[in-house]
Design an enzyme around this catalytic site. Sequence first.
Site, mmCIF file in Angstrom:
data_model
loop_
_atom_site.group_PDB
_atom_site.id
_atom_site.type_symbol
_atom_site.label_atom_id
_atom_site.label_comp_id
_atom_site.label_asym_id
_atom_site.label_seq_id
_atom_site.Cartn_x
_atom_site.Cartn_y
_atom_site.Cartn_z
ATOM 1 N N GLU A 1 -11.412 10.893 4.400
ATOM 2 C CA GLU A 1 -10.571 11.957 5.050
ATOM 3 C C GLU A 1 -9.448 12.074 4.457
ATOM 4 O O GLU A 1 -9.051 13.496 4.337
ATOM 5 C CB GLU A 1 -10.123 11.319 6.567
ATOM 6 C CG GLU A 1 -9.773 12.459 7.424
ATOM 7 C CD GLU A 1 -8.096 12.615 7.410
ATOM 8 O OE1 GLU A 1 -7.858 13.757 7.796
ATOM 9 O OE2 GLU A 1 -7.538 11.909 6.904
ATOM 10 N N GLU A 2 -8.784 11.378 3.491
ATOM 11 C CA GLU A 2 -7.400 11.679 3.025
ATOM 12 C C GLU A 2 -7.503 12.774 2.059
ATOM 13 O O GLU A 2 -6.580 13.514 1.814
ATOM 14 C CB GLU A 2 -6.583 10.470 2.891
ATOM 15 C CG GLU A 2 -6.398 9.488 3.828
ATOM 16 C CD GLU A 2 -5.334 9.933 4.648
ATOM 17 O OE1 GLU A 2 -4.863 11.261 4.709
ATOM 18 O OE2 GLU A 2 -4.959 9.247 5.874
ATOM 19 N N HIS B 1 -11.368 7.336 10.396
ATOM 20 C CA HIS B 1 -11.698 7.257 9.133
ATOM 21 C C HIS B 1 -11.266 5.854 8.617
ATOM 22 O O HIS B 1 -10.179 5.425 8.542
ATOM 23 C CB HIS B 1 -11.209 8.625 8.300
ATOM 24 C CG HIS B 1 -9.725 8.689 8.256
ATOM 25 N ND1 HIS B 1 -8.798 7.910 7.294
ATOM 26 C CD2 HIS B 1 -8.866 9.458 8.965
ATOM 27 C CE1 HIS B 1 -7.445 8.437 7.446
ATOM 28 N NE2 HIS B 1 -7.741 9.152 8.498
ATOM 29 N N ASP C 1 -7.607 9.786 15.273
ATOM 30 C CA ASP C 1 -6.967 9.978 13.953
ATOM 31 C C ASP C 1 -5.549 10.265 14.155
ATOM 32 O O ASP C 1 -5.252 11.171 13.313
ATOM 33 C CB ASP C 1 -7.588 10.636 13.101
ATOM 34 C CG ASP C 1 -7.110 10.799 11.400
ATOM 35 O OD1 ASP C 1 -6.310 9.676 11.255
ATOM 36 O OD2 ASP C 1 -7.402 11.684 10.606
ATOM 37 N N ASP D 1 -3.135 5.175 10.290
ATOM 38 C CA ASP D 1 -3.702 6.227 9.692
ATOM 39 C C ASP D 1 -4.696 5.540 8.644
ATOM 40 O O ASP D 1 -4.303 5.436 7.513
ATOM 41 C CB ASP D 1 -2.762 7.388 9.256
ATOM 42 C CG ASP D 1 -3.431 8.386 8.656
ATOM 43 O OD1 ASP D 1 -4.633 8.684 8.946
ATOM 44 O OD2 ASP D 1 -2.892 9.170 7.810
#
Lengths: 461, 461
Positions: A329-330, A283, A357, A295
């Site tokens: 994504e977060e 992501h 991820d 991340d």
Amino acid sequence: MLTKLKHVALAAALALPLGALAQNQDSLFIRKLYNIALTQGNSYEQLRYLTQNIGARLSGSPQAAAAVEWSRQEMEKMGLDRVYLQEVMVPHWVRGDKEYAAIVNSRITPAREVNVLALGGSVATPANGLTAEVVEVQGIDELKKLGKKKVQGKIVFFNRPFDQTHIVTGRAYGGAVDQRSSGPSEAGKLGAVGVVVRSMASNTDDFPHTGGLRYADDAPRIPAVAISTKGADLLSSLLKEDEKLRFHMRLNPQWLPDVLSYNVIGEIKGSEKPDEIIVVGGHLDSWDIGEGAHDDGTGVVQSMEVLRLLKQMGYKPKRTIRAVMFMNEENGLRGGTKYAEVAKQRGEKHIAAIESDAGGFTPRGFGITAPNEPTFQKLFAWKPLLAPYGLHDIERGGGGADIGPLKDDRVALIGFRPDSQRYFDIHHTANDTFDKVNKRELELGGASMAALVYLIDKYGL
Amino acid sequence: MLTKLKHVALAAALALPLGALAQNQDSLFIRKLYNIALTQGNSYEQLRYLTQNIGARLSGSPQAAAAVEWSRQEMEKMGLDRVYLQEVMVPHWVRGDKEYAAIVNSRITPAREVNVLALGGSVATPANGLTAEVVEVQGIDELKKLGKKKVQGKIVFFNRPFDQTHIVTGRAYGGAVDQRSSGPSEAGKLGAVGVVVRSMASNTDDFPHTGGLRYADDAPRIPAVAISTKGADLLSSLLKEDEKLRFHMRLNPQWLPDVLSYNVIGEIKGSEKPDEIIVVGGHLDSWDIGEGAHDDGTGVVQSMEVLRLLKQMGYKPKRTIRAVMFMNEENGLRGGTKYAEVAKQRGEKHIAAIESDAGGFTPRGFGITAPNEPTFQKLFAWKPLLAPYGLHDIERGGGGADIGPLKDDRVALIGFRPDSQRYFDIHHTANDTFDKVNKRELELGGASMAALVYLIDKYGL
């Protein structure tokens, strides 16, 4: 143990029909993939740019837009068959500039400042902050037992630490994270005015770990912060001395209107079965602190590297191979959701999706959610080809948040599994920076994903 | 692959006679070892003291003496059956305070300083340094082909980098290190006046990596330095522009008289077979830069932790278990040699020796040099008990420098194998510091060694 040995035997039996020659070709191909990755890799310099020239890139931010354009250009340079953007509206939350917290105690003068970060999605406090007594709990069950009377008007402090006995740290995270995601609404339902959550961390230091919260529709929305593990230990010990101490927190985050953003997709068209699609992805977005290195900058550059490696090898895939840089994504998963929606609308047939991820550390294997037993066994049969590269943990269970929505009765969802020990020291912190990524570890991960994509493409699933 | 599967089958067959109950007991015992290591470990704080309060500790230095006394006291605290020092005279080389090097080139004004470290054991340059033209080679073979005529009066620059295609970085080190150990004497034989060696490193940065050289008896002793990988790349590229450029180096290291030092030994006496000894060890000394964290502070504290964990478990070993903190691994191996000599004099029967000297990273397995095939198979049979902790690489080949002299027809020499990717980024540099060590990774290593010691003690070898 017997179960495991049975699998090995079964895997061996399934591997044999490939023939010794094919196995040898595969093993040579894979060896060459790693050689190129380790000596002519591109991902580390890409990661340097993404993390240091663009930096943190929360959905809706200018940096997220820059990351979209950058990854589009990077894939254009690779001479893929197609590079395109997929529109997706994303939430736009901003942290604000007034984040502050302190422990207020008659014995501490002045108030003792502690390091916190608003949880992603938190509402603001009143402009002057809020100050209240603190009730410490080890989790949501304990909170519920306390009930309204003891919680009303208080700040709830969720302080259950990681269970360090898990060998894979993701399990410790999974065992603690409900405090962050559901804690604020559970506390709000009981009349709490704010929430402080112990950081979701493997280690003890001064860095708070942010991360998303999910407000329930039926609960008052109260502001919530993550406190560093050292701060949590301090708060807990001071509470033992003085249960009337108060906590002060001041936050001014805001929800802004949704923003148009994109998934960024690059593909190599299949030569024999172009309608069978293999996805590899990470992501693009990150939290708004640090540099979003592990991340999930590493997942992004590894996914692009898979396509670049296969092209550099001169490999012409039978099936269509796509690198997908998912957005959001977060704090919303809008990109992953949109990608799956569009795939369904178009009637696309995804046979496998691999997501990176979990950090860019030394590869240990892949976690698999397959649609049926033969697919599991087909994947397990490749273990001997992957073991020379330290990929021993090729196991049931796993996938990824962004690829999750693709789940159907056909696709194998596969999570790349790097070594997990260091990930939750830095996850969602200002410490998730480029210098924490080791070049060889990153490159071994890209090569590992490329090797698996090659096998899936060559033999199907 | 077939060979590998055959081993698995053989291992399984050998494992079965233990019985399901014993296996289950062992698996519970090992699980508890890890639980204690991860939640009540002592090694990380010990390492903090050794690296930050004592620091770098080359043989013969006051810090090496402090490390001896510290480790003796640490083991005394543990209530072992016996803690003692074993005298050993160690070499005493000091780096001096004038280390300096620069590339001198008519096009570069002033001279361009580059980061170097004298190789351990190097002689000094003249007081004002030496300056000479440079001849770059990729190794000793190429040097020999050049011959005296082209080498005489020059500084030889060994610039063969690590072969990055090795998955385990120790193999890349093994493939490059002859330039550092033998290069100075080979260059001296051909009339060179000095040697510059590309740092033995996996990465590219500004930190030079020192390490021992071995002067041959029949060669002139010429001064030798390691240059950082970035410095080596710079020197190489400037040489391409100007092959007449000169390199200047100034060193004032000294050999001082040998110093009395010690191996530090702690033991738990065996209850049934006290004459069968299992050793677990690391080396106390380090190079004189950085903090000697991964090399080999981690091995020292993990070895002590093995004994502490077994004691905390209330385990009464059948055999005698010794933690040995060896002195002088880095530039003489006098401690390891002395330990084996004394063992032989006393007729001690060592059945296994495990050394941790490859860094304190996530455990991957053990490398074994066994005296015979049944011993290999006995060790391989325990794989299913160790696999849940990520210990998959339990393989033939390995050991450790300090335990090497114990080799006889009885003892299994076993090297603890942590993940290797980061080790040669920092090995023998100022960067080998406490902050590079991850607490959980360190603790998993100690528990892994304790698990293996437990199995060897319980079942013998």
